[in-house]
Design an enzyme around this catalytic site. Structure first.
Site, short mmCIF file in Angstrom:
data_model
loop_
_atom_site.label_atom_id
_atom_site.label_comp_id
_atom_site.label_asym_id
_atom_site.label_seq_id
_atom_site.Cartn_x
_atom_site.Cartn_y
_atom_site.Cartn_z
N ALA B 307 0.64 -0.98 0.32
CA ALA B 307 0.11 -0.09 0.23
C ALA B 307 1.09 1.54 0.04
O ALA B 307 1.60 1.36 -0.55
CB ALA B 307 -1.30 0.15 1.48
N SER B 308 0.31 2.70 0.72
CA SER B 308 1.34 3.55 0.34
C SER B 308 2.65 3.83 1.13
O SER B 308 3.15 4.70 1.06
CB SER B 308 0.44 4.54 1.30
OG SER B 308 -0.71 5.01 1.46
N THR B 309 3.03 2.18 1.96
CA THR B 309 4.38 2.28 2.51
C THR B 309 5.15 2.70 0.92
O THR B 309 6.44 2.25 1.47
CB THR B 309 4.84 1.24 3.38
OG1 THR B 309 4.40 -0.34 2.53
CG2 THR B 309 3.98 1.29 4.53
N ILE B 310 4.29 2.39 0.03
CA ILE B 310 5.47 2.32 -1.43
C ILE B 310 5.98 3.68 -1.99
O ILE B 310 6.93 3.83 -2.46
CB ILE B 310 5.05 0.90 -2.43
CG1 ILE B 310 6.64 0.28 -2.50
CG2 ILE B 310 4.10 1.50 -3.58
CD1 ILE B 310 7.47 -0.28 -2.13
#
Lengths: 90, 600
Positions: B307-310
């Site tokens: 998810a947004s951690t990328i």
């Protein structure tokens, strides 16, 4: 038979006897020493096992879970609130 | 007479002596052979020559500070070798049963049915302490003996269970010189016990010995097989950090009623895995607590969409392409937009955002727009460079390699999904490795679990400038102004990124109710030491974002870990400076004597 030959035979017979007794004696010594070796190696094994036990005990007694539970339940200790913490630079 | 004596020559005396000795020997031989034959032949029968097993123990597993995580201890197991003689003295059997806490009538009944067996082990008679053994020996019961056996202990219990694993004992048939023999073999059933089994396993020896009537070994005649003790395995794990990680993970998972969770702590300077905690877990010392769920090391074998951690990696790729700069602006209004036929939404209307702001505010619309500005290949190459889609190879059973399709296979919707951390999968450990590349500004250091193993580190960093900007400007801002405020640590600079992924169910698609909360962070930013990844799976709370669920766990774990590792603070806040200038403190303490007041 010359005297020399008789001496040689005598020496050989004595040598034979001494050797036989020597073999028996060495065998006895060997067994006695082996028994001692067994005792020492058993002792070594036991000490090593005890050492392992002590290390495990240390691990259990010093485990964070146990210390934290004891600190909280027996001594009513708690983690200080953030505002009470002072962090210093060296 | 005198004449006769005078006639005796010296040689006659010698001959006489020799004859005397020979006669004595012959007499003794006769004596032994005939007169005392029965006595000595009895001795001969009491001396036995037989094969004698030499038992050795499995290798121990220790943490980086030589604290025991798994160890085998020699115990005594009771064996009934002659059932009929054993059952003769029922009084003694009753006392034995009382010592072992067994119902004597049930035991007697069971043994009577199998009176011809020569080897019976009792479940409660296994792994007895030497004190209990002495008590039983004092009873002097016939038909029993004690066998050496090793019991495996895990002092850290559930804290390290999913990582260390367990051993299993199995009866294996071995064919040797045409003779089939059965033998109990201990081997690693799961976790590191399984993957390092070859190193840890012991090999029992065997020797041919002479045993006297007391059962003592008199002489060793021949060594048949030399015993080999299992080797010691030293891990990079720090027991203290492992505990902190597990404690905080468990606390949060119970609080938010999550299905599961994992934490990975990585030393970014050398790739050492300092902790891998998973929830739920079980106590390997008590097999009744074992569950398949508890056994699962989710941090290594499970993969999830990041998810947004990328998004920091998307920004790094964008900066590397030179088609995007941190200050470039993107209009994300009104916070919900259809792109390529699919609707993408942000948590709120963020309006116009800079490229940096897209990561700070975690805008999905902005991320999709950003990836359209540069070539997919650049993004794919960067993801591959940081280790996504590639097995790490820490020697753990069933380690996942994640999933990353080649950019040429990305369709338009796939491309958009890749921008917001979907359509590819990583394990929490892979995510930690990827963040360590940011922490090291482009250097790739492969994580390791075995302390003595030489790990891979590339000599020339790639994407140095991009990662440097992402680390020092963007990730820092995520904590200060963005979604990761709850991860902020007093005294230390932190960089990180939150993530909230939707759970993907096979054939059903994305579940709108169940989420995965993530946080990946680096601290201290000035000289990175720790990379921590927190994953909480399916929290059952109203707020399920990584900022509310995973970031506070990071905060607690990082605070304690930095203190334990004695890492110097690099960011003394205004509040703390005020405290130091406070008169009360100045009067009572000097800087040298003042200590951080830490109590458990």
């Amino acid at each position: 038979m010359s005297n020399f030959k008789i001496y040689i035979i005598g020496v050989l017979i004595f040598g034979n006897l001494a050797l036989s007794l020597g073999i028996v004696w060495v065998e006895h010594l060997n067994r006695a020493q082996y028994r001692k070796l067994q005792e020492f190696s058993n002792q070594k094994y036991k000490l090593r096992n005890d050492w392992k036990k002590v290390r495990i005990e240390e691990g259990i007694y010093a485990s964070h879970t146990r210390i934290e539970n004891k600190a909280q339940n027996l001594l009513n200790m708690s983690l200080p609130k953030k505002r009470k913490l002072i962090t210093l630079n060296d | 007479m005198i004449n006769f004596i005078k006639k005796i020559r010296r040689i006659d005396i010698i001959t006489f002596c020799i004859m005397l000795v020979i006669s004595a020997i012959l007499l003794r031989c006769f004596n032994l052979q005939y007169t005392e034959y029965d006595r000595y032949s009895g001795f001969k029968e009491q001396i036995e020559i037989k094969k004698y097993p030499i038992k050795t123990s499995r290798g121990s597993i220790v943490d980086r500070n030589n604290n025991v995580l798994a160890e085998s201890i020699q115990k005594n197991s009771l064996v009934i070798s002659d059932t009929s003689s054993f059952l003769k003295d029922s009084e003694k059997v009753k006392i034995l049963c009382a010592i072992l806490d067994i119902n004597s009538s049930v035991l007697e009944k069971n043994l009577k049915d199998r009176s011809d067996t020569q080897y019976t082990k009792l479940k409660k008679g296994r792994y007895l302490s030497s004190e209990t053994r002495e008590k039983i020996l004092e009873l002097n019961i016939a038909g029993i003996y004690f066998e050496k056996e090793f019991q495996r202990y895990y002092p850290e219990g559930e804290v390290t269970a999913s990582l260390i694993g367990m051993t299993k004992e199995e009866l294996v048939k071995i064919e040797k010189n045409g003779v089939i023999d059965s033998k109990n073999i201990i081997f690693g059933q799961m976790g590191l016990e399984k993957s390092f089994n070859e190193m840890l396993k012991e090999e029992d020896g065997e020797k041919i010995v002479m045993i006297d009537k007391d059962g003592k070994i008199v002489n060793q005649l021949r060594m048949v097989t030399t015993p080999k003790e299992g080797k010691k395995l030293t891990l990079t794990i720090d027991k203290r950090l492992q505990y902190v990680a597990y404690r905080e993970l468990k606390k949060q998972a119970i609080k938010v009623n999550a299905k599961s969770g994992s934490v990975v702590i990585l030393d970014s300077t050398n790739g050492d895995i300092l902790a891998i905690a998973n929830y739920p877990s079980y106590d390997p010392n008590n097999r009744r607590t074992y569950t398949a769920e508890g056994e699962r090391n989710r941090a290594i074998i499970d993969s999830l969409e990041p998810a947004s951690t990328i998004k920091p990696f998307l920004l790094a790729a964008a900066l590397h392409s030179k088609k995007v700069k941190l200050e470039y602006k993107y209009n994300t209004e009104p916070g919900r937009r259809k792109i390529d036929g699919k609707e993408y939404a942000d948590t709120k209307n963020n309006g116009i955002l800079t490229a940096e702001g897209i990561v700070v505010k975690s805008s999905n619309i902005g991320s999709v727009m950003m990836l359209k500005k540069f070539d997919n290949k650049i993004y794919y190459d960067l993801l591959e460079y940081v280790g996504i889609g590639e097995i790490i190879g820490i020697n753990f059973p069933y380690e996942t390699e994640g999933k990353l399709d080649h950019y040429s296979d990305w369709r338009k919707l796939d491309q958009n999904s890749h921008a917001i951390g979907y359509a590819f999968k990583v394990s929490p450990l892979q995510l930690a490795k990827a963040y360590s590349v940011i922490a090291n500004e482009g250097f790739v250091i492969n994580p390791r679990i075995e302390k003595d193993k030489i790990t891979y580190k590339n000599k020339k960093p790639k994407y140095k400038n991009s990662f440097s900007k992402v680390k020092n400007i963007v990730l820092k801002k995520v904590i200060e102004d963005g979604t990761g405020k709850k991860a902020k640590i007093d005294g230390y600079s932190v960089g990180g990124k939150t993530g909230t992924g939707r759970l993907h169910i096979k054939k059903e698609g994305y579940d709108s109710k169940n989420h995965i909360s993530l946080f990946a962070g680096i601290t201290p930013l000035s000289l990175p030491k720790l990379v921590i990844v927190v994953v909480i799976d399916q929290p059952q709370t109203k707020t399920h974002g990584g900022s509310d669920i995973a970031a506070p766990v990071f905060n607690k774990i990082a605070t304690d870990s930095l203190r334990i590792l004695n890492v110097s603070p690099d960011n003394i806040s205004d509040y703390q400076k005020n405290v130091l200038n406070n008169v009360e403190y100045k009067n009572n303490y000097t800087l040298k004597t003042l200590e951080v007041p830490y109590v458990l």
